[in-house]
Motif scaffolding. Structure first.
Motif, PDB file in Angstrom:
ATOM      1  N   GLU A 163     -20.344  19.332  27.994  1.00 60.20           N
ATOM      2  CA  GLU A 163     -19.484  19.543  26.655  1.00 60.20           C
ATOM      3  C   GLU A 163     -19.059  18.076  26.153  1.00 60.20           C
ATOM      4  O   GLU A 163     -19.731  17.397  26.129  1.00 60.20           O
ATOM      5  CB  GLU A 163     -18.102  19.086  27.709  1.00 60.20           C
ATOM      6  CG  GLU A 163     -17.691  18.117  28.705  1.00 60.20           C
ATOM      7  CD  GLU A 163     -16.147  17.982  29.297  1.00 60.20           C
ATOM      8  OE1 GLU A 163     -15.439  19.535  29.372  1.00 60.20           O
ATOM      9  OE2 GLU A 163     -15.620  17.372  29.988  1.00 60.20           O
ATOM     10  N   GLU A 194     -16.900  16.645  22.501  1.00 65.52           N
ATOM     11  CA  GLU A 194     -15.622  16.332  22.043  1.00 65.52           C
ATOM     12  C   GLU A 194     -15.462  16.273  20.084  1.00 65.52           C
ATOM     13  O   GLU A 194     -16.671  16.047  19.874  1.00 65.52           O
ATOM     14  CB  GLU A 194     -15.127  14.895  22.333  1.00 65.52           C
ATOM     15  CG  GLU A 194     -13.107  14.825  21.304  1.00 65.52           C
ATOM     16  CD  GLU A 194     -12.819  13.750  21.565  1.00 65.52           C
ATOM     17  OE1 GLU A 194     -11.724  13.636  21.019  1.00 65.52           O
ATOM     18  OE2 GLU A 194     -12.860  13.099  22.710  1.00 65.52           O
ATOM     19  N   THR A 197     -20.488  13.011  23.422  1.00 64.45           N
ATOM     20  CA  THR A 197     -20.495  13.722  24.366  1.00 64.45           C
ATOM     21  C   THR A 197     -20.570  11.846  25.626  1.00 64.45           C
ATOM     22  O   THR A 197     -19.680  11.502  25.360  1.00 64.45           O
ATOM     23  CB  THR A 197     -21.761  14.220  24.601  1.00 64.45           C
ATOM     24  OG1 THR A 197     -22.852  12.830  24.052  1.00 64.45           O
ATOM     25  CG2 THR A 197     -23.121  14.969  24.031  1.00 64.45           C
ATOM     26  N   GLU A 210     -10.541  18.089  20.137  1.00 60.88           N
ATOM     27  CA  GLU A 210     -11.047  19.090  20.691  1.00 60.88           C
ATOM     28  C   GLU A 210     -11.797  19.227  21.288  1.00 60.88           C
ATOM     29  O   GLU A 210     -12.592  18.765  20.771  1.00 60.88           O
ATOM     30  CB  GLU A 210     -10.585  20.069  20.186  1.00 60.88           C
ATOM     31  CG  GLU A 210     -10.818  21.525  21.292  1.00 60.88           C
ATOM     32  CD  GLU A 210      -9.788  22.592  20.275  1.00 60.88           C
ATOM     33  OE1 GLU A 210     -10.508  24.082  21.561  1.00 60.88           O
ATOM     34  OE2 GLU A 210      -9.610  22.772  19.851  1.00 60.88           O
ATOM     35  N   GLU A 211     -12.241  19.511  23.380  1.00 62.76           N
ATOM     36  CA  GLU A 211     -13.260  19.096  24.254  1.00 62.76           C
ATOM     37  C   GLU A 211     -14.013  21.096  23.898  1.00 62.76           C
ATOM     38  O   GLU A 211     -12.857  21.453  24.372  1.00 62.76           O
ATOM     39  CB  GLU A 211     -13.145  19.025  24.925  1.00 62.76           C
ATOM     40  CG  GLU A 211     -12.947  17.090  24.885  1.00 62.76           C
ATOM     41  CD  GLU A 211     -12.898  16.754  26.817  1.00 62.76           C
ATOM     42  OE1 GLU A 211     -13.116  17.879  27.757  1.00 62.76           O
ATOM     43  OE2 GLU A 211     -13.211  15.358  26.814  1.00 62.76           O
ATOM     44  N   LYS A 221     -11.595  10.384  29.257  1.00 66.93           N
ATOM     45  CA  LYS A 221     -12.917  11.547  28.316  1.00 66.93           C
ATOM     46  C   LYS A 221     -13.636  10.495  27.301  1.00 66.93           C
ATOM     47  O   LYS A 221     -13.925   9.272  27.015  1.00 66.93           O
ATOM     48  CB  LYS A 221     -12.086  12.670  27.602  1.00 66.93           C
ATOM     49  CG  LYS A 221     -11.704  11.856  26.172  1.00 66.93           C
ATOM     50  CD  LYS A 221     -10.673  13.289  25.675  1.00 66.93           C
ATOM     51  CE  LYS A 221      -9.992  12.272  24.512  1.00 66.93           C
ATOM     52  NZ  LYS A 221      -9.356  14.156  23.855  1.00 66.93           N
ATOM     53  N   GLY A 222     -14.868  11.624  27.026  1.00 66.71           N
ATOM     54  CA  GLY A 222     -16.439  11.005  26.313  1.00 66.71           C
ATOM     55  C   GLY A 222     -16.758   9.918  26.986  1.00 66.71           C
ATOM     56  O   GLY A 222     -17.173  10.067  28.215  1.00 66.71           O
TER      57      GLY A 222
END
Length: 508
Positions: free
Chosen positions: A18, A20, A43, A67-68, A287-288
């Motif tokens: 995934e 972002e 990423t 948004e991811e 995240k990230g």
């Protein structure tokens, strides 16, 4: 006739599932050329610009900044083989959602520099970290409208692509090129996946392993879902929606009424699940880059039985040697480069620490090359760039490579290849003004050398008390690859090289 092609988030390599969206580089209605960057994504490894393999007019964008999106999710749609001025034959460029080609599209040639046309639809041949565009996709999925106007829903000759090649005027253009195009029909987004009848036997189409793991960890049977992706592909949003729906049913019974055509927005997963955290406070999503660091450190703590030893060393002679090197002219030598040179010399003597554990084979794998990682603090979090073949570099080459990777890390331009594959890590936490630390081993490596700040301290030198430049060195190592004697010998050799840089002459 314009052809609408859908560009999906490509596989960015290194097992990334995934990314972002950080910043869109194009707007709906913009003309893009082949391999023009269209979006900047972050990423778990780095920030990269994603180029579009098609040339034409952007007709839709999917996803907002912040948004991811999972790998394989649509990024945008591009109308290729159409005039670049938005004339007849182009889809409606102001919808913001997926659109199809309008009926009776024009047959004119693309504007110069637009990149549209046959070559654009076939791809550019360039590669983006494991994602190639050298050949046309085996199956192109055209975004189709849910309903057509009466002018386009009649006989095949009245369809969007039904204009006969023989029905041309004297000037060589199609009659449809002079007629006004029918309004482009909007395509509605697919409804979220709902729990239904289990499909037949066979593999369940899932967009990424991350989705399978999410479903498995929450006890969700993927065969009970209807995917909202192409050909019933199950997306991450489908699994999250099903989990929120299940959590809602567990909290309160649902009324016996027919379901609405468009379900109301559901609360987030964090809000649907009970939390033991106190009320208030600020929640920062992992995240990230920060999320990747958290996952890797947690895995290291779970899997590696680490131990730490440390020693104080007199770095006065090392500092004098560096001053002499820089006074002789030529490129300046950094202290980190000298420490890296010491590390590679010590690893040549103690190769057990330049290894990793193959848990499935129950073997310790010793490596014949040193890819040296070093910790770099950035605004996005801690990253560990890797200097390839550090054992074969001299101090000048190491200095230049450290500078290049550090600048790229601060600008977010590191590639996944520059952030992976390390065999040993050097952590200079002394730049933060601290003396010592017990660092966590960078999984799956076997050891990490920590270097504290170098400060004047009282020291017994040649039998007399003197003020010397003292540094604390620490080594955290995987106790499965060696015992304390090997780790202590490595650290002592590093300290000896710091105190007497002439020891390095043996390895030159």
């Amino acid at each position: 006739m314009a052809q609408v092609l859908e560009f999906k988030l490509p596989d960015l390599g290194e097992g990334l599932t995934e990314a972002e969206i950080v910043r869109w580089l194009v707007q709906v209605g913009d003309v893009v050329a082949v391999d023009q960057p269209v979006v900047e994504v972050e990423t778990a490894k780095a920030m990269v610009e994603v180029p579009c393999p098609y040339g034409g007019v952007v007709t839709a964008r999917f996803g907002e900044e912040g948004e991811e999106l999972p790998v394989g999710a649509p990024l945008l749609t591009v109308a290729v083989g159409a005039p670049a001025d938005g004339g007849p034959g182009l889809p409606d460029a102001g919808t913001g959602t997926g659109t199809s080609t309008a009926a009776g599209s024009g047959a004119g040639t693309p504007a110069p520099g637009s990149g549209a046309g046959k070559g654009s639809a076939e791809g550019s041949g360039n590669v983006l970290v494991g994602y190639g565009t050298g050949a046309p996709p085996a199956r192109r999925r055209r975004v189709r409208p849910t309903a057509l106007t009466s002018a386009a829903s009649g006989t095949p000759g009245a369809s969007a692509g039904g204009t006969s090649g023989a029905a041309t005027s004297a000037n060589g253009s199609s009659p449809a090129a002079t007629a006004p195009a029918a309004p482009a029909a909007r395509v509605t987004a697919p409804a979220p996946a709902t729990v239904g009848t289990a499909p037949g036997e066979g593999p369940v189409p899932v967009i990424s392993p991350l989705v399978r793991r999410l479903a498995r960890e929450n006890g969700l049977d993927l065969r009970e879902l209807h995917g909202s992706g192409p050909d019933g592909l199950i997306l991450r949003a489908d699994v999250e929606y099903a989990l929120r729906a299940a959590a809602g049913r567990a909290q309160a019974p649902q009324p016996a009424t027919a379901p609405a055509a468009h379900p109301a927005p559901q609360p987030s997963a964090a809000a649907a699940r009970p939390s033991s955290a106190p009320a208030g406070g600020v929640r920062v999503p992992l995240k990230g880059v920060r999320g990747a660091v958290a996952d890797k450190l947690s895995r290291s703590r779970r899997e590696i039985p680490d131990a730490t030893c440390w020693v104080d060393a007199d770095a006065t002679e090392l500092m004098r040697a560096r001053t002499a090197m820089n006074a002789a002219g030529g490129p300046k030598i950094s202290l980190l480069a000298l420490l890296a040179r010491i590390c590679t010399a010590a690893l040549a003597r103690y190769p057990e620490l330049n290894s990793f554990v193959d848990t499935e084979a129950r073997e310790v794998v010793q490596l014949d090359h040193v890819h040296l990682g070093f910790a770099a603090q950035t605004e996005r979090g801690l990253v560990v760039p890797v200097v390839r073949d550090a054992h074969a570099r001299d101090a000048e080459s190491l200095t230049a490579e450290f500078a290049r990777l550090t600048e790229a890390a601060r600008d977010g331009r590191l590639t996944p290849a520059e952030l992976t594959g390390g065999t040993f890590t050097l952590n200079n936490y002394g730049v933060f003004g601290v003396d010592g630390s017990t660092p966590i081993v960078n999984h799956p490596e076997a050891a990490m050398l920590g270097v504290g700040r170098i400060v004047p301290k009282p020291w017994v030198h040649e039998g007399e008390l003197a003020v010397r430049q003292v540094v604390q060195l620490s080594l955290t190592f995987d106790h499965r690859v060696c015992d304390g004697g090997t780790a202590g010998g490595f650290l002592r050799h590093v300290a000896d090289c710091v105190e007497q840089p002439a020891v390095l002459l043996r390895t030159l």
